[in-house]
Design a protein around this motif. Structure first.
Motif, PDB file in Angstrom:
ATOM      1  N   LYS A   1       0.828  -1.206   0.000  1.00  0.00           N
ATOM      2  CA  LYS A   1       0.000   0.000   0.000  1.00  0.00           C
ATOM      3  C   LYS A   1       0.866   1.261   0.000  1.00  0.00           C
ATOM      4  O   LYS A   1       0.636   2.196  -0.778  1.00  0.00           O
ATOM      5  CB  LYS A   1      -0.909  -0.001   1.232  1.00  0.00           C
ATOM      6  N   ALA A   2       1.887   1.283   0.854  1.00  0.00           N
ATOM      7  CA  ALA A   2       2.763   2.457   0.921  1.00  0.00           C
ATOM      8  C   ALA A   2       3.578   2.613  -0.351  1.00  0.00           C
ATOM      9  O   ALA A   2       3.816   3.731  -0.825  1.00  0.00           O
ATOM     10  CB  ALA A   2       3.690   2.334   2.138  1.00  0.00           C
ATOM     11  N   ARG A   3       3.998   1.465  -0.935  1.00  0.00           N
ATOM     12  CA  ARG A   3       4.802   1.536  -2.155  1.00  0.00           C
ATOM     13  C   ARG A   3       3.991   2.121  -3.308  1.00  0.00           C
ATOM     14  O   ARG A   3       4.489   2.920  -4.098  1.00  0.00           O
ATOM     15  CB  ARG A   3       5.303   0.131  -2.514  1.00  0.00           C
ATOM     16  N   GLY A   4       2.711   1.730  -3.399  1.00  0.00           N
ATOM     17  CA  GLY A   4       1.881   2.271  -4.473  1.00  0.00           C
ATOM     18  C   GLY A   4       1.666   3.761  -4.345  1.00  0.00           C
ATOM     19  O   GLY A   4       1.752   4.509  -5.327  1.00  0.00           O
TER      20      GLY A   4
ATOM     21  N   ARG B   1       3.583   5.916  -2.726  1.00  0.00           N
ATOM     22  CA  ARG B   1       4.851   6.616  -2.933  1.00  0.00           C
ATOM     23  C   ARG B   1       5.215   6.669  -4.399  1.00  0.00           C
ATOM     24  O   ARG B   1       5.722   7.689  -4.896  1.00  0.00           O
ATOM     25  CB  ARG B   1       5.947   5.914  -2.135  1.00  0.00           C
ATOM     26  N   SER B   2       4.955   5.586  -5.137  1.00  0.00           N
ATOM     27  CA  SER B   2       5.261   5.580  -6.569  1.00  0.00           C
ATOM     28  C   SER B   2       4.448   6.626  -7.318  1.00  0.00           C
ATOM     29  O   SER B   2       4.951   7.313  -8.216  1.00  0.00           O
ATOM     30  CB  SER B   2       4.985   4.182  -7.149  1.00  0.00           C
ATOM     31  N   LYS B   3       3.186   6.763  -6.922  1.00  0.00           N
ATOM     32  CA  LYS B   3       2.349   7.772  -7.583  1.00  0.00           C
ATOM     33  C   LYS B   3       2.868   9.172  -7.328  1.00  0.00           C
ATOM     34  O   LYS B   3       2.951  10.005  -8.252  1.00  0.00           O
ATOM     35  CB  LYS B   3       0.912   7.637  -7.086  1.00  0.00           C
ATOM     36  N   LEU B   4       3.235   9.464  -6.083  1.00  0.00           N
ATOM     37  CA  LEU B   4       3.769  10.791  -5.765  1.00  0.00           C
ATOM     38  C   LEU B   4       5.071  11.061  -6.503  1.00  0.00           C
ATOM     39  O   LEU B   4       5.281  12.149  -7.045  1.00  0.00           O
ATOM     40  CB  LEU B   4       3.989  10.909  -4.252  1.00  0.00           C
ATOM     41  N   LEU B   5       5.966  10.070  -6.519  1.00  0.00           N
ATOM     42  CA  LEU B   5       7.249  10.261  -7.192  1.00  0.00           C
ATOM     43  C   LEU B   5       7.070  10.457  -8.694  1.00  0.00           C
ATOM     44  O   LEU B   5       7.775  11.259  -9.321  1.00  0.00           O
ATOM     45  CB  LEU B   5       8.166   9.064  -6.929  1.00  0.00           C
ATOM     46  N   ARG B   6       6.110   9.726  -9.289  1.00  0.00           N
ATOM     47  CA  ARG B   6       5.878   9.875 -10.726  1.00  0.00           C
ATOM     48  C   ARG B   6       5.384  11.277 -11.056  1.00  0.00           C
ATOM     49  O   ARG B   6       5.862  11.923 -11.999  1.00  0.00           O
ATOM     50  CB  ARG B   6       4.869   8.829 -11.183  1.00  0.00           C
ATOM     51  N   LEU B   7       4.419  11.783 -10.289  1.00  0.00           N
ATOM     52  CA  LEU B   7       3.911  13.131 -10.523  1.00  0.00           C
ATOM     53  C   LEU B   7       4.996  14.182 -10.288  1.00  0.00           C
ATOM     54  O   LEU B   7       5.121  15.150 -11.051  1.00  0.00           O
ATOM     55  CB  LEU B   7       2.715  13.409  -9.614  1.00  0.00           C
ATOM     56  N   GLN B   8       5.781  14.009  -9.243  1.00  0.00           N
ATOM     57  CA  GLN B   8       6.841  14.972  -8.960  1.00  0.00           C
ATOM     58  C   GLN B   8       7.892  14.964 -10.064  1.00  0.00           C
ATOM     59  O   GLN B   8       8.400  16.020 -10.463  1.00  0.00           O
ATOM     60  CB  GLN B   8       7.485  14.646  -7.607  1.00  0.00           C
ATOM     61  N   ARG B   9       8.200  13.766 -10.592  1.00  0.00           N
ATOM     62  CA  ARG B   9       9.197  13.677 -11.648  1.00  0.00           C
ATOM     63  C   ARG B   9       8.702  14.365 -12.925  1.00  0.00           C
ATOM     64  O   ARG B   9       9.467  15.071 -13.598  1.00  0.00           O
ATOM     65  CB  ARG B   9       9.511  12.203 -11.924  1.00  0.00           C
ATOM     66  N   LEU B  10       7.425  14.162 -13.268  1.00  0.00           N
ATOM     67  CA  LEU B  10       6.875  14.841 -14.443  1.00  0.00           C
ATOM     68  C   LEU B  10       6.928  16.348 -14.286  1.00  0.00           C
ATOM     69  O   LEU B  10       7.216  17.087 -15.250  1.00  0.00           O
ATOM     70  CB  LEU B  10       5.431  14.378 -14.669  1.00  0.00           C
ATOM     71  N   LEU B  11       6.648  16.842 -13.059  1.00  0.00           N
ATOM     72  CA  LEU B  11       6.704  18.281 -12.815  1.00  0.00           C
ATOM     73  C   LEU B  11       8.133  18.796 -12.935  1.00  0.00           C
ATOM     74  O   LEU B  11       8.374  19.881 -13.497  1.00  0.00           O
ATOM     75  CB  LEU B  11       6.147  18.586 -11.417  1.00  0.00           C
ATOM     76  N   GLU B  12       9.099  18.015 -12.447  1.00  0.00           N
ATOM     77  CA  GLU B  12      10.502  18.432 -12.569  1.00  0.00           C
ATOM     78  C   GLU B  12      10.936  18.479 -14.033  1.00  0.00           C
ATOM     79  O   GLU B  12      11.707  19.365 -14.436  1.00  0.00           O
ATOM     80  CB  GLU B  12      11.396  17.469 -11.788  1.00  0.00           C
ATOM     81  N   LEU B  13      10.460  17.537 -14.853  1.00  0.00           N
ATOM     82  CA  LEU B  13      10.826  17.536 -16.280  1.00  0.00           C
ATOM     83  C   LEU B  13      10.308  18.774 -16.992  1.00  0.00           C
ATOM     84  O   LEU B  13      10.986  19.344 -17.860  1.00  0.00           O
ATOM     85  CB  LEU B  13      10.292  16.261 -16.954  1.00  0.00           C
ATOM     86  N   GLU B  14       9.084  19.197 -16.632  1.00  0.00           N
ATOM     87  CA  GLU B  14       8.543  20.413 -17.232  1.00  0.00           C
ATOM     88  C   GLU B  14       9.397  21.618 -16.886  1.00  0.00           C
ATOM     89  O   GLU B  14       9.690  22.468 -17.747  1.00  0.00           O
ATOM     90  CB  GLU B  14       7.102  20.638 -16.771  1.00  0.00           C
ATOM     91  N   HIS B  15       9.833  21.716 -15.619  1.00  0.00           N
ATOM     92  CA  HIS B  15      10.681  22.837 -15.223  1.00  0.00           C
ATOM     93  C   HIS B  15      12.059  22.739 -15.846  1.00  0.00           C
ATOM     94  O   HIS B  15      12.694  23.758 -16.113  1.00  0.00           O
ATOM     95  CB  HIS B  15      10.795  22.887 -13.694  1.00  0.00           C
ATOM     96  N   ALA B  16      12.536  21.498 -16.046  1.00  0.00           N
ATOM     97  CA  ALA B  16      13.865  21.336 -16.646  1.00  0.00           C
ATOM     98  C   ALA B  16      13.902  21.906 -18.061  1.00  0.00           C
ATOM     99  O   ALA B  16      14.928  22.462 -18.495  1.00  0.00           O
ATOM    100  CB  ALA B  16      14.252  19.856 -16.665  1.00  0.00           C
TER     101      ALA B  16
END
Length: 522
Positions: free
Chosen positions: A118-121, A123-138
């Motif tokens: 449950k925690a892994r799922g 956390r994966s969702k949060l990390l995926r969204l955060q990574r997409l946001l970082e790519l846009e800023h990059a």
């Protein structure tokens, strides 16, 4: 340390990250944020991170520290998963022959696996969204065009996840608020008879030795507090509540087997000691109270025995003792001392109030003395044998900053955290009070209007104030306590015990430590 540098002695040593930390919608950027680190921390690296809930960027940096590193502690079930429909416990043991410890380990493994997935799922969702946001800023950092609409959408999704977690926390807080609404001196046993303390009558004694029932265990479970740290098996009260329809008969059979064999095994016999700071100097180990986290199955049995013992305590324990006895209140002690002081001041009578403080009170309880007191008070051999079972082969481990030490065996003391401990202690200390009450050398304070009634002491668990009107009475009371200590293992803490004078003795001074009195000519 500023967001772009580290402060050491008032000067910036080197930049942490390059670039502004604040941006507005008009394209303005500034370095507005500052982060300060203690001198004990050394900087390794740092970088900026875009966030969804603010126009300030996040700052991610890595530091090294020479301070103590906290360990993982021991596993504890996240009780929030008990409210989820997907969390369903299957019957894990077919009978008591499948050893209880194995069953608990299997339940523990099931709970850990479910919680990890449950925690892994999440956390994966949060990390995926955060990574997409970082790519846009990059893209913008490399001279490209930032897709503001995509960034806003990602930030909205991140906010929803954060709001969902906050809402779960608020619901949990509301639920918490609603759920809150061997060898001994024969003189001491002789003093019990002199004090006319009643023994357990035959009918009550027989009822105490009857077999434990599932209804008793369920009642004990219902009376246990929620949101408490579990024992070393990690299974809290809420877990047993949720699956009692499965675990009830198994727990009953296991506990019955323990009572028949006279020994406890595995996690049920082991506790985790955690230190709770009381007051004073936190570097002095004596100012920390050791609390023991015990497994729920152990506490269920202890609570059943405590409920049976509680029904006879009003007949065994003198009214001077108000702790742990149904129908009595600590206000009785406060009113008695208050009225005695007021009467002595009004009538100019001599009065000393002696506060006796014991060193490591609960840890120094002598088991042999305690069980002999229980037998002398009339508890049945069966019931005393059951109590001995809870103290046979038991041990503890100490948890410090999440690190568990080596297990060690216990040979004295009552555990602070066990439902039986308060009741066992007041029975253990009753011979001392009975000896003081029965001794003619301790006169006590004359109660006005009573004729000859004198009050000598007032007790609340280990707190024992003495009310005396003669110096020789204090000397005799200390002699009685010394003899009690030789028999029962207790020890007086002279540094914290004190004497305060009232009435005719006001000129003696406000307060003296008891240790100083041994040097005085009383």
């Amino acid at each position: 340390m500023a967001s772009h540098g580290r402060v050491d002695g008032g000067r910036v040593v080197r930049p942490l990250v390059d670039g502004p930390t604040w941006h507005n919608s008009r394209g303005t950027s500034r370095r507005l944020d500052y982060v300060f680190l203690a001198k004990s921390l050394s900087l390794v690296s740092g970088r900026l991170l875009p966030v969804s809930f603010s126009d300030h960027d996040g700052l991610l940096f890595e530091v090294r520290s020479c301070v103590a590193v906290f360990g993982p502690g021991f596993w504890r079930l996240n009780i929030r998963v008990l409210e989820e429909d997907l969390f369903k416990l299957r019957p894990l043991c077919t009978g008591v022959m499948e050893w209880w410890e194995v069953a608990k380990e299997r339940m523990k493994g099931f709970c850990i696996g479910y919680s990890k997935r449950k925690a892994r799922g999440a956390r994966s969702k949060l990390l995926r969204l955060q990574r997409l946001l970082e790519l846009e800023h990059a893209r913008g950092n490399h001279g490209g065009t930032v897709n503001q609409r995509a960034c806003d959408s990602l930030k909205t999704q991140l906010r929803k996840v954060a709001e969902g977690r906050a809402r779960a926390y608020l619901l949990r807080s509301r639920r918490e608020f609603l759920e809150r609404n061997e060898t001994c001196s024969a003189a001491f046993f002789g003093s019990i008879r002199t004090d006319r303390t009643k023994q357990v009558v035959t009918g009550v004694r027989d009822r105490q030795g009857r077999i434990v029932t599932e209804a008793e265990l369920e009642g004990a479970l219902d009376g246990m507090n929620r949101r408490k740290v579990p024992g070393i098996d990690g299974l809290p009260v809420e877990f047993f509540h949720t699956f009692w329809y499965i675990l009830g008969p198994v727990v009953l059979e296991v506990l019955s087997a323990i009572l028949r064999s006279g020994t406890m095994r595995g996690s049920s016999a082991s506790g985790v000691i955690s230190l709770l700071f009381k007051k004073g100097d936190n570097t002095d180990l004596g100012n920390w109270r050791p609390l023991t986290m015990l497994c729920v199955d152990y506490k269920l049995l202890a609570r059943v025995l405590a409920n049976r013992m509680g029904t006879v305590l009003p007949h065994l324990v003198h009214v001077d003792q108000t702790s742990g006895v149904a129908g009595r209140s600590v206000r009785w002690n406060l009113h008695l001392i208050r009225d005695a002081i007021a009467w002595a001041e009004d009538q100019n009578l001599p009065l000393m109030v002696v506060g006796l403080d014991q060193a490591k009170t609960f840890d120094r309880v002598n088991w042999g003395f305690m069980f002999r007191v229980l037998e002398r008070l009339g508890f049945s051999q069966v019931f005393v044998g059951w109590l001995r079972t809870l103290y046979t082969g038991v041990g503890s481990v100490v948890s410090v900053n999440g690190h568990l030490g080596e297990a060690f065996s216990l040979y004295s003391g009552v555990r602070q955290g066990c439902p039986l401990s308060p009741l066992l202690y007041i029975l253990y200390i009753e011979p001392l009070a009975a000896a003081i009450r029965a001794d003619a050398g301790v006169k006590g304070f004359l109660v006005p209007g009573s004729g000859v009634l004198r009050v000598k002491l007032s007790q609340y668990a280990d707190d024992t104030p003495l009310l005396l009107d003669r110096d020789a009475c204090l000397v005799r009371a200390l002699e009685i306590f010394q003899n009690f200590g030789l028999a029962a293992g207790a020890k007086l803490n002279c540094a914290k015990s004190s004497v305060k004078y009232f009435g005719r003795w006001r000129e003696r001074g406000r307060m003296y430590p008891v240790g100083c009195l041994f040097a005085q000519d009383l």
